[in-house]
Every structure is written in C-alpha cells, then in structure tokens.
Design an enzyme around this catalytic site. Structure first.
Site, PDB file in Angstrom:
ATOM      1  N   ASP A  41       0.209  14.305   6.173  1.00  0.00           N
ATOM      2  CA  ASP A  41       0.443  15.631   5.601  1.00  0.00           C
ATOM      3  C   ASP A  41       0.130  15.609   4.101  1.00  0.00           C
ATOM      4  O   ASP A  41       0.191  16.637   3.429  1.00  0.00           O
ATOM      5  CB  ASP A  41       1.860  16.151   5.900  1.00  0.00           C
ATOM      6  CG  ASP A  41       2.953  15.278   5.310  1.00  0.00           C
ATOM      7  OD1 ASP A  41       2.640  14.189   4.780  1.00  0.00           O
ATOM      8  OD2 ASP A  41       4.138  15.675   5.399  1.00  0.00           O
ATOM      9  N   SER A  42      -0.262  14.435   3.590  1.00  0.00           N
ATOM     10  CA  SER A  42      -0.807  14.354   2.229  1.00  0.00           C
ATOM     11  C   SER A  42      -2.046  15.239   2.108  1.00  0.00           C
ATOM     12  O   SER A  42      -2.512  15.512   1.002  1.00  0.00           O
ATOM     13  CB  SER A  42      -1.170  12.902   1.879  1.00  0.00           C
ATOM     14  OG  SER A  42      -1.966  12.328   2.890  1.00  0.00           O
TER      15      SER A  42
ATOM     16  N   ASP B 276       0.763  13.060  11.315  1.00  0.00           N
ATOM     17  CA  ASP B 276       2.017  13.311  10.612  1.00  0.00           C
ATOM     18  C   ASP B 276       2.663  14.592  11.131  1.00  0.00           C
ATOM     19  O   ASP B 276       1.963  15.585  11.377  1.00  0.00           O
ATOM     20  CB  ASP B 276       1.726  13.513   9.111  1.00  0.00           C
ATOM     21  CG  ASP B 276       2.402  12.470   8.255  1.00  0.00           C
ATOM     22  OD1 ASP B 276       3.344  11.804   8.731  1.00  0.00           O
ATOM     23  OD2 ASP B 276       1.975  12.319   7.094  1.00  0.00           O
TER      24      ASP B 276
ATOM     25  N   LYS C 275       3.958  10.590  13.365  1.00  0.00           N
ATOM     26  CA  LYS C 275       4.780   9.958  12.328  1.00  0.00           C
ATOM     27  C   LYS C 275       5.751  10.989  11.772  1.00  0.00           C
ATOM     28  O   LYS C 275       5.352  12.133  11.546  1.00  0.00           O
ATOM     29  CB  LYS C 275       3.887   9.415  11.198  1.00  0.00           C
ATOM     30  CG  LYS C 275       4.711   8.826  10.034  1.00  0.00           C
ATOM     31  CD  LYS C 275       3.874   7.978   9.098  1.00  0.00           C
ATOM     32  CE  LYS C 275       3.141   8.707   8.022  1.00  0.00           C
ATOM     33  NZ  LYS C 275       3.998   9.552   7.161  1.00  0.00           N
TER      34      LYS C 275
ATOM     35  N   GLU D 139       9.206  11.388   8.915  1.00  0.00           N
ATOM     36  CA  GLU D 139       9.904  10.758   7.795  1.00  0.00           C
ATOM     37  C   GLU D 139      11.416  10.752   8.023  1.00  0.00           C
ATOM     38  O   GLU D 139      11.969  11.712   8.558  1.00  0.00           O
ATOM     39  CB  GLU D 139       9.588  11.510   6.490  1.00  0.00           C
ATOM     40  CG  GLU D 139       8.124  11.458   6.125  1.00  0.00           C
ATOM     41  CD  GLU D 139       7.804  12.169   4.811  1.00  0.00           C
ATOM     42  OE1 GLU D 139       8.738  12.584   4.090  1.00  0.00           O
ATOM     43  OE2 GLU D 139       6.604  12.314   4.512  1.00  0.00           O
TER      44      GLU D 139
ATOM     45  N   GLU E  73       7.302   3.022   2.279  1.00  0.00           N
ATOM     46  CA  GLU E  73       6.627   3.563   1.093  1.00  0.00           C
ATOM     47  C   GLU E  73       7.453   3.307  -0.169  1.00  0.00           C
ATOM     48  O   GLU E  73       8.645   3.662  -0.242  1.00  0.00           O
ATOM     49  CB  GLU E  73       6.372   5.076   1.266  1.00  0.00           C
ATOM     50  CG  GLU E  73       5.677   5.661   0.035  1.00  0.00           C
ATOM     51  CD  GLU E  73       4.955   6.978   0.276  1.00  0.00           C
ATOM     52  OE1 GLU E  73       4.950   7.483   1.414  1.00  0.00           O
ATOM     53  OE2 GLU E  73       4.376   7.490  -0.705  1.00  0.00           O
TER      54      GLU E  73
HETATM   55  O1  KIV Z   1       0.937  11.726   4.333  1.00  0.00           O
HETATM   56  C1  KIV Z   1       0.543  10.594   4.046  1.00  0.00           C
HETATM   57  O2  KIV Z   1      -0.612  10.369   3.663  1.00  0.00           O
HETATM   58  C2  KIV Z   1       1.483   9.485   4.170  1.00  0.00           C
HETATM   59  C3  KIV Z   1       1.069   8.169   3.599  1.00  0.00           C
HETATM   60  C4  KIV Z   1       1.130   8.218   2.127  1.00  0.00           C
HETATM   61  C5  KIV Z   1       1.837   7.042   4.156  1.00  0.00           C
HETATM   62  O3  KIV Z   1       2.529   9.642   4.693  1.00  0.00           O
END
Ligand code: KIV
Length: 283
Positions: free
Chosen positions: A46-47, A85, A115, A117, A184
């Site tokens: 989600d970056s 994510d 993924k 968090e 992280e």
């Molecule tokens: O969203 C993302 O790119 C991440 C990485 C920084 C691990 O969660």
C-alpha cells in the site's frame, strides 16, 4: 528456469538458510522485470499510495486501487510469489471484514497471499484469513498505517518493554497462522533474535541482516525517489536520473526535428512522388 515460488518453497529456503528477496512492485511492466531478475517475492504494497499516487502516507489507499495495481503485477510475473497488502481499514473493523477483503484481493487479482499490519491485536483476523485458505504475511514493528499513533515513521522495539512487545507480537502472529512476517524498522539484534525464535519467515526492512529475507520499495532501490531516501535504503541503481535524461533527449530531438527520422516512420513508402505531387496541386 521457470519455478513458481510458493509458501512451501519459501519455507524450504528458510530451512536451508537461503536468503529470500522481496521487492515492492505496482505495475505490469516493472513486474516483468522483477520476475525476470529472479526476485522470489513481490509485495504489492500500500506504499503505492506514496510512490504511485503522491500521498504523504498509505492511509488513503482503497481496496479498489489495490486490486487494479495488483492485477497488473500478477499478469506480469510467472515465478515470483505475489503478496497483496490489505489497505487501511480493510481489516481492522472485524475478523469477518478481514476475511471478506482478503478473499477479494485474492479472487480479483489472482495473487498468492495477503499482508496486514499489527501483531497480537490482529491475531483473530489472521487466524480467520488463514482458515479461509489464504496465506498471511504479518507486519510488525513500524507499521506505516499507524503513523498517526507513532507520530511519524519511527523505529519500533527500542527499549526493553518495546522489544518484549515486538517479540510477543511475532509469536502471536505465528500462533495465529502467519507463514511470513515483515519486521520494519526493528533494531537489528532484536530482529535476529525474533528470527531465531520463529518458524515463520522473517522479512526485514530497516531491521538488519539477521532476517530470513529483505524487502525494499522498488523506487528506493532503483534510485527513482528524488526526494526523501530512508537511512536503511541502499540504491542499487540510479534509474531516476537515467529516465530524466532520456526524457530530456526526447524533448530536444522533437524540438530540433531530429526525431523522428525516416527509419522511425511506420510506413516508409506508400504513394509515388508523382501521385503526391498531383495531390499537392489538386488541394
Ligand atoms: O507497503 C509497503 O511497501 C510495505 C513495505 C514497506 C514492507 O509494507
């Protein structure tokens, strides 16, 4: 050689002590390059809210956006294991919400895992997603979706109480069924200790060399991020300046008339010069 990375092959790599590579990726053409390079796993992070959409945080990213970016990535790769994510507020409300959205991400992109968090706080969500048959990559330490709680993107696990909490989070997500955990911005010695305590794969970002694998944001790794570069990033290329130079060369060639030359014309010859001269006279 074509060999699809799976949960099983990745866990075998951990057991053999082979390091696992992961990079974030958000589109088809980059995914083809990442896959051709032999990277084991791709994270559709989600970056993308920051790298592709220009937001300051990952918080505005929606499920629909994740799905659109994820589809392109999955179509671009054959061997890399693709993790999607789960965006902010797509799993925090309840375990039922989490499993429904994890299911959408897998069904609508054809990716391999999700993924999310959080540690012990999201153990119930992880368990239900895993029970639904979806592999889970947990993410602990500095969790960017909690930026407003942390007051910025800051190292987590510093000090004895915090170190204990991060280790407890790792054990909780493993107990819930996660096969992989992202650590992280966790102090390197703590990340190494966690790696020795768990059977799941640890993937570090800003967490030192003691993890089972590493992840970097694609744009950071390639040197495409012109502004802020986190301390833990190593640039493996200077692609940003190379792209800018190519655009400058193109701009100059269009303006000075050296592009396109005849060899870049789609059809080199069609009507005769006589016919064109006739047309010229007629109109
Ligand atoms: O969203 C993302 O790119 C991440 C990485 C920084 C691990 O969660």
């Amino acid at each position: 050689m074509n060999r699809k990375n799976t949960v099983g092959t990745l866990l075998e790599m951990k057991q053999r002590g082979e390091k696992i590579s992961m990079v974030t990726c958000y589109d088809y053409s980059m995914s083809r390059l990442v896959d051709a390079a032999g990277i084991n796993t791709i994270l559709v992070g989600d970056s993308l809210g920051m790298t592709m959409q220009g937001y300051d945080t990952t918080l505005p990213v929606t499920m629909e956006e994740m799905i659109i970016y994820g589809r392109g990535v999955v179509r671009g790769c054959q061997n890399a294991f693709v993790v999607m994510d789960m965006p902010f507020m797509s799993y925090q409300v309840s375990a039922a919400q989490a499993v429904e959205n994890a299911g959408r991400l897998i069904k609508e992109t054809n990716a391999n895992a999700v993924k999310l968090e959080g540690g012990a706080a999201v153990a119930e969500q992880i368990k239900m997603i895993v029970d639904a048959g979806i592999p889970v990559n947990a993410h602990i330490g500095m969790t960017p979706q909690s930026v407003n709680v942390f007051g910025g993107f800051k190292v987590q696990g510093k000090g004895e109480a915090n170190a204990r909490r991060v280790l407890e989070d790792a054990l909780a997500v493993q107990e819930a069924g996660a096969f992989m955990v992202t650590l992280e911005c966790v102090p390197p010695k703590l990340a190494k200790l966690i790696t020795s305590k768990v059977d799941m794969i640890t993937i570090g970002i800003g967490a030192g060399a003691g993890c089972d694998g590493q992840v970097l944001v694609c744009q950071d790794l390639l040197g495409m991020n012109m502004d802020f570069v986190p301390k833990f990033v190593k640039r493996f290329g200077e692609v940003g300046p190379a792209i800018k130079q190519a655009f400058q060369d193109y701009d100059a060639a269009v303006k000075d008339g050296t592009f396109p030359a005849l060899e870049q014309s789609f059809v080199k010859s069609d009507c005769s010069d006589e016919f064109l001269a006739k047309l010229d006279k007629e109109f």
